[in-house]
Design an enzyme around this catalytic site. Structure first.
Site, PDB file in Angstrom:
ATOM      1  N   PRO B 209      60.167  30.267  69.813  1.00 49.71           N
ATOM      2  CA  PRO B 209      59.826  31.630  69.382  1.00 49.71           C
ATOM      3  C   PRO B 209      58.606  32.125  70.167  1.00 49.71           C
ATOM      4  CG  PRO B 209      59.317  30.024  67.665  1.00 49.71           C
ATOM      5  CD  PRO B 209      59.793  29.245  68.830  1.00 49.71           C
ATOM      6  N   ASP B 385      54.088  29.744  72.388  1.00 46.61           N
ATOM      7  CA  ASP B 385      55.026  29.212  71.400  1.00 46.61           C
ATOM      8  C   ASP B 385      54.406  29.407  70.019  1.00 46.61           C
ATOM      9  OD1 ASP B 385      56.572  27.677  69.686  1.00 46.61           O
ATOM     10  OD2 ASP B 385      56.881  26.067  71.158  1.00 46.61           O
ATOM     11  N   HIS B 386      54.980  30.313  69.264  1.00 50.32           N
ATOM     12  CA  HIS B 386      54.368  30.669  67.977  1.00 50.32           C
ATOM     13  C   HIS B 386      54.583  29.606  66.911  1.00 50.32           C
ATOM     14  CE1 HIS B 386      52.186  33.217  65.396  1.00 50.32           C
ATOM     15  NE2 HIS B 386      52.545  34.379  65.913  1.00 50.32           N
ATOM     16  N   ARG B 387      55.306  28.535  67.246  1.00 50.59           N
ATOM     17  CA  ARG B 387      55.392  27.428  66.298  1.00 50.59           C
ATOM     18  C   ARG B 387      54.131  26.576  66.388  1.00 50.59           C
ATOM     19  NH1 ARG B 387      60.656  24.678  68.624  1.00 50.59           N
ATOM     20  NH2 ARG B 387      59.334  24.999  70.438  1.00 50.59           N
TER      21      ARG B 387
END
Lengths: 378, 419
Positions: B209, B385-387
């Protein structure tokens, strides 16, 4: 031939050792076994038939005609040897890797193929999650989930005991099954109530990709019986005579009311777990080669020849006779029509309820329509 | 002699397709029924497929390496008369059908006779459900001329509509139609570097994401520092571009924001923070996008970075990079601005946590101390990476990069930073 020796249930030697009649090269280990010649030849013939049929089922799966097959190659002796100890009225609770056992019980190649190809003559009418079974031969359908058949065999044995029937049940299962709760419940119950059952563990070293050393910390599987008060005996599962000998003893014990026996038949699955498995991903070639040398047919053939019961020519003739017969059967079965679709609604209720009747009507109507349009059903 | 097609059989347990590994027969070979003819690799295992017929292989319809779907024809066999065609006759003494005037034998599931000795045309049967037949009648479509795309050749509504549509266009002179309808095109196989790029980008865009943050950085002062450093650099045989400065800034900021230099172990649910910064940088080469890697960039001075950028970029253009020089990156930079884009949004280079994009350097007026001045500006984009990273963390990192670039003293102060 008192294989089980003393009546001492907790005989560790039997559970830890390896009982053998002929060695890996087919030489008698301790004197000639005193079994009728015909029986010895029958053992070999059943194994040949199982081997050839096994090859066909694999081939037919690759042609998209059989949904799934669990190859038997290498394990023929355990299935054939153990089942030969049963009487006609006894009951078999197999797993999915005992073609030899089915043949010994009297099932024909044609009946087995009818089941595998779900033809119009399939005795189990196409039902899924049951491999082989046939009422006519007292063979209970083998469930796909492992170890389920163990409690079934115990229950049936106990029922027979209560009813005073002098029958014995025999069940087959793999090494992986011994890690299931069903194995514990089955053996415990059978031990407590002295159920007339023979547990035949086909220890083929691999539960799909899980090796035996990851299955149990116990030195053998046979030793597990002792904790349940069930004598455990470890036998060379690739020595058909040895398997038969211990199984006969166990069957006699069960029939005479002395209770169950756990037989660990040490063998090896030479092929893949099923047609959807690739064993090269988890085991080495060396190991397979080693076991190929010990495989049961080669060993029995050598023994029979050395004992003078079979010549090389007779052996060749035996093989080609069965190869021909079974191929003819395969071709015949391939031409049989499939089961009619209606069977999916049968065998649940004696008198189907209204909703099933309605579904049946709709199904017939759809089939009629499809036929009219010339669309074939698979 | 009838010719039948051999189709990839349904080899069970959810297998939908397989790759042809090896043909065990060739065209012209005679095969026996049940004889293995081809090795097929499925998702589960490599298996040998036996021939359903006895006869002569007329044509192999799939090559080694091809992926074929279950049911797809893979070969044609000229069967002898004792083949399955005979079986069908026995099996189906059925009621004659209107559409089937010729009284030809019904095809079996896996056998579609495509020609007979007499050279009769294929199957006359029309397969269509009633709704489609009504539609065809309404549109005046002759169903026997429509090719069915449904299961086992069943004609669908769409087939009829498409046929009717095509019919409408037909009256025009066919040559003209072909010219107008034809789109000139060329097919370029996706292979090599391009194929790798395609696969990795799909992985990045479908699994990670992405979130983005952009900063404008004033590098006027940095450019003048570079001018002053140039003679020194030349002395050491280094050509000083702006990229090594940005690398330096990124690496320095990573010291304070180590999660930028990390990856996600999805199976274990753990973030792997890397102590070493292996810096990948995108190079546009004639044969495709390459991302060479400067190993241990966190231990290297400005000149050394500049040297390695130059050397690796040259190797990339000449396609001489070793495998070791293109793998193991932990963070990447895309300096697309050197070609021209003002603001680009790069895609993360998996399994990294972020990538820094550098836009074109623009000269624009800006107000400084109440006066309009000409300044050199560049957009920096951080795709992350928004994780792994929160927006706040990523933004703070980018702001720190900006501070370092706008204050070159901070950037280059420290032992060995210039080396």
């Amino acid at each position: 031939m008192e294989v089980l020796g003393s009546r001492d249930i907790l005989n560790l030697d039997r559970a830890l050792g390896l009982y053998r009649v002929i060695d890996e090269d087919g030489n008698p280990v301790a004197g000639e076994p005193s079994l009728p010649d015909k029986l010895l030849l029958d053992m070999y013939t059943y194994m040949i038939r199982a081997r050839i049929l096994d090859g066909w089922l694999l081939k037919l799966q690759r042609m998209g005609r059989v949904a799934l097959h669990a190859p038997n190659k290498g394990q023929e002796a355990s299935a054939v040897g153990a089942t030969l100890a049963l009487k006609r009225e006894d009951w078999l609770f197999p797993s999915y890797r005992e073609l030899g056992a089915l043949l010994v019980r009297g099932m024909t190649e044609e009946e087995i193929l009818d089941r595998a190809l779900t033809t119009i003559d399939d005795p189990l009418k196409g039902s899924d999650f049951a491999i082989y079974g046939h009422r006519k031969y007292n063979i209970v359908p083998a469930p796909v989930p492992v170890a389920n058949q163990i409690p079934h065999a115990v229950g049936a044995a106990l029922a027979a005991k209560i009813m005073g029937d002098k029958i014995v049940t025999m069940t087959f299962f793999g090494d992986g099954s011994t890690s299931r709760g069903d194995f514990h419940a089955g053996l415990n119950f059978a031990g407590v109530f002295k159920a007339p059952v023979v547990f035949v563990n086909q220890n083929n070293q691999w539960a799909i990709s899980v090796p035996l050393k990851r299955q149990t910390a116990a030195p053998t599987i046979a030793v597990k019986g002792i904790a349940y008060g069930v004598p455990g005996i470890r036998v060379d599962g690739n020595d058909v005579i040895a398997v038969y000998t211990v199984a006969r003893e166990a069957v006699e014990r069960a029939r005479s009311g002395e209770g169950p026996t756990l037989i660990e038949a040490v063998t090896y699955r030479l092929g893949p777990h099923t047609t959807a498995d690739d064993p090269t991903r988890y085991r080495g070639e060396e190991e397979v080669k080693e076991w190929e040398r010990r495989e049961p047919l080669r060993r029995m053939r050598r023994y029979l020849i050395s004992r003078g019961l079979l010549t090389e020519e007779e052996d060749k003739a035996l093989w080609s006779e069965w190869e021909k017969r079974i191929e003819e059967t395969v071709v015949k079965v391939l031409e049989k029509p499939p089961l009619p679709p209606e069977v999916i609604l049968e065998d649940v209720y004696e008198e189907p309820p209204w909703n099933l009747k309605e579904q049946m009507k709709e199904l017939r109507e759809s089939i009629r329509l499809l036929k009219e349009l010339g669309i074939e059903l698979e | 002699m009838p010719v039948v097609q051999v189709k990839l059989p349904d080899i069970g347990e959810g297998i939908a397709e397989g790759e042809i590994v090896r043909w065990l027969v060739k065209e012209g070979d005679t095969v026996k029924r049940f004889q293995p003819i081809v090795e097929v690799l499925t998702a589960k295992a490599t298996v040998e497929i036996p021939s359903p017929y006895t006869g002569k292989i007329r044509k192999l319809l799939a090559s080694e390496g091809d992926t074929v779907r279950v049911g797809q024809p893979i070969a044609e066999i000229e069967t002898d008369t004792a083949g399955p065609v005979k079986e069908e006759k026995e099996e189906r003494p059925e009621e004659p059908r209107k559409e089937e005037a010729s009284g030809q034998p019904r095809p079996q599931l896996e056998a579609t006779p495509i020609e007979t000795q007499a050279g009769q045309a294929g199957i006359a049967r029309v397969k269509a459900p009633p709704s489609v037949r009504i539609l065809a009648r309404k549109l005046g479509v002759d169903l026997s001329k429509v090719k069915g795309t449904g299961p086992r050749g069943v004609i669908t509504k769409d087939d009829v509509l498409a046929y009717a549509e095509a019919q409408k266009r037909e009256p025009q002179p066919p040559v003209q139609v072909a010219k107008e309808a034809e789109v000139e095109e060329e097919r370029i196989p996706l292979r090599g570097v391009k194929k790798v790029m395609a696969e990795r980008m799909v992985e990045a865009k479908t699994r990670i994401p992405h979130a983005y943050v952009v900063e404008e950085v004033d590098i006027t002062e940095l450019l003048s520092v570079r001018e002053r450093l140039k003679p020194l650099a030349e002395e050491k045989g280094v050509k000083l571009t702006i990229l090594p400065f940005i690398m330096k800034a990124a690496v320095k900021a990573i010291r304070e924001y180590p999660l930028i230099n990390s990856s996600l172990d999805e199976d274990k649910g753990e973030i792997i923070v890397k102590r070493t910064v292996n810096l990948g940088f995108a190079v546009d080469t004639p044969h495709g996008l390459m991302v060479p890697v400067i190993k241990n960039a966190n231990t290297k001075g400005l000149f050394q970075l500049a040297r390695e950028v130059r050397e690796l970029a040259r190797k990339a253009r000449e396609a001489k990079l070793s495998l070791d020089e293109v793998r193991g990156s932990t963070f990447s930079i895309s300096n697309y601005g050197s070609i021209g884009g003002v603001l680009g949004i790069p895609v993360i280079n998996p399994p990294e946590a972020a990538i820094l994009g550098v836009g074109r350097i623009r000269k624009e007026p800006r107000i400084r101390d109440g006066k309009i001045e000409e300044r050199s500006l560049v957009y920096l984009t951080l795709s992350f990476d928004h994780r792994i990273l929160e927006g706040g963390y990523a933004t703070r990192f980018l702001v720190r990069v900006k501070e370092l670039l706008e204050n070159p003293i901070l950037l280059l102060a420290g032992e060995g930073e210039l080396e």
